[in-house]
Design a protein around this motif. Structure first.
Motif, short mmCIF file in Angstrom:
data_model
loop_
_atom_site.label_atom_id
_atom_site.label_comp_id
_atom_site.label_asym_id
_atom_site.label_seq_id
_atom_site.Cartn_x
_atom_site.Cartn_y
_atom_site.Cartn_z
N TYR A 46 0.86 -1.07 0.21
CA TYR A 46 -0.23 0.08 -0.20
C TYR A 46 0.86 1.33 -0.03
CZ TYR A 46 -3.22 3.70 1.32
OH TYR A 46 -3.90 4.82 1.60
N LYS A 83 0.96 3.89 -2.94
CA LYS A 83 0.43 5.21 -2.58
C LYS A 83 1.22 6.42 -2.88
CE LYS A 83 -1.29 8.22 1.05
NZ LYS A 83 -1.90 8.33 2.43
N HIS A 84 2.86 6.15 -2.70
CA HIS A 84 3.96 7.06 -3.19
C HIS A 84 3.62 7.31 -4.54
CE1 HIS A 84 7.73 9.01 -3.29
NE2 HIS A 84 7.90 8.19 -4.16
N ASP A 128 1.13 6.39 -7.24
CA ASP A 128 -0.34 6.48 -7.53
C ASP A 128 -1.35 6.97 -6.49
OD1 ASP A 128 0.56 5.29 -9.79
OD2 ASP A 128 0.15 3.10 -9.12
N GLY A 129 -0.90 7.59 -5.35
CA GLY A 129 -2.09 7.94 -4.58
C GLY A 129 -2.83 6.89 -3.87
N LEU A 130 -4.07 7.37 -3.69
CA LEU A 130 -5.13 6.22 -3.14
C LEU A 130 -5.11 4.82 -3.79
CD1 LEU A 130 -7.24 6.06 -0.88
CD2 LEU A 130 -8.92 6.98 -2.65
N ASN A 131 -5.02 3.82 -3.17
CA ASN A 131 -4.71 2.80 -4.10
C ASN A 131 -5.63 1.58 -2.97
OD1 ASN A 131 -2.38 1.00 -2.63
ND2 ASN A 131 -2.10 3.23 -2.51
N SER A 140 -4.09 1.79 -8.22
CA SER A 140 -4.63 3.02 -7.79
C SER A 140 -6.10 2.91 -8.30
CB SER A 140 -4.07 4.16 -8.86
OG SER A 140 -4.40 4.05 -10.03
N GLU A 163 -7.91 5.23 -9.69
CA GLU A 163 -8.10 5.64 -11.03
C GLU A 163 -8.00 4.48 -12.26
OE1 GLU A 163 -9.37 8.48 -12.32
OE2 GLU A 163 -9.75 8.92 -10.41
#
Length: 73
Positions: A3, A7-8, A10-13, A18, A20
């Motif tokens: 995670y 997160k680093h 792609d952000g929220l995952n 991710s 997106e």
């Protein structure tokens, strides 16, 4: 374990992809309970029969089935 790496970059995952990247089709539901605890696959299928604040697995499937019925399935 993966995670924070995802997160680093792609952000929220979900620990693998991710948010997106996970979106597809006409509808997408992101499950985000209250607090810091996330929702795992085991939680969604109610594997551990654990109460999670802000998420009720049984109610999730009742609403999902009702929505599919409304769509004619």
């Amino acid at each position: 374990m993966t995670y924070p790496i995802a997160k680093h970059f792609d952000g929220l995952n979900d620990g693998l992809v991710s948010v997106e990247s996970a979106k597809w089709g006409e509808r997408f539901t992101l499950l985000e309970p209250e607090g810091k605890r996330g929702i795992s696959h085991g939680d969604v299928v109610d594997l551990n029969r654990e109460n999670i604040r802000g998420f009720d697995a049984r109610e999730f499937y009742v609403k999902l089935a009702a929505d599919l019925k409304r769509q004619g399935y």
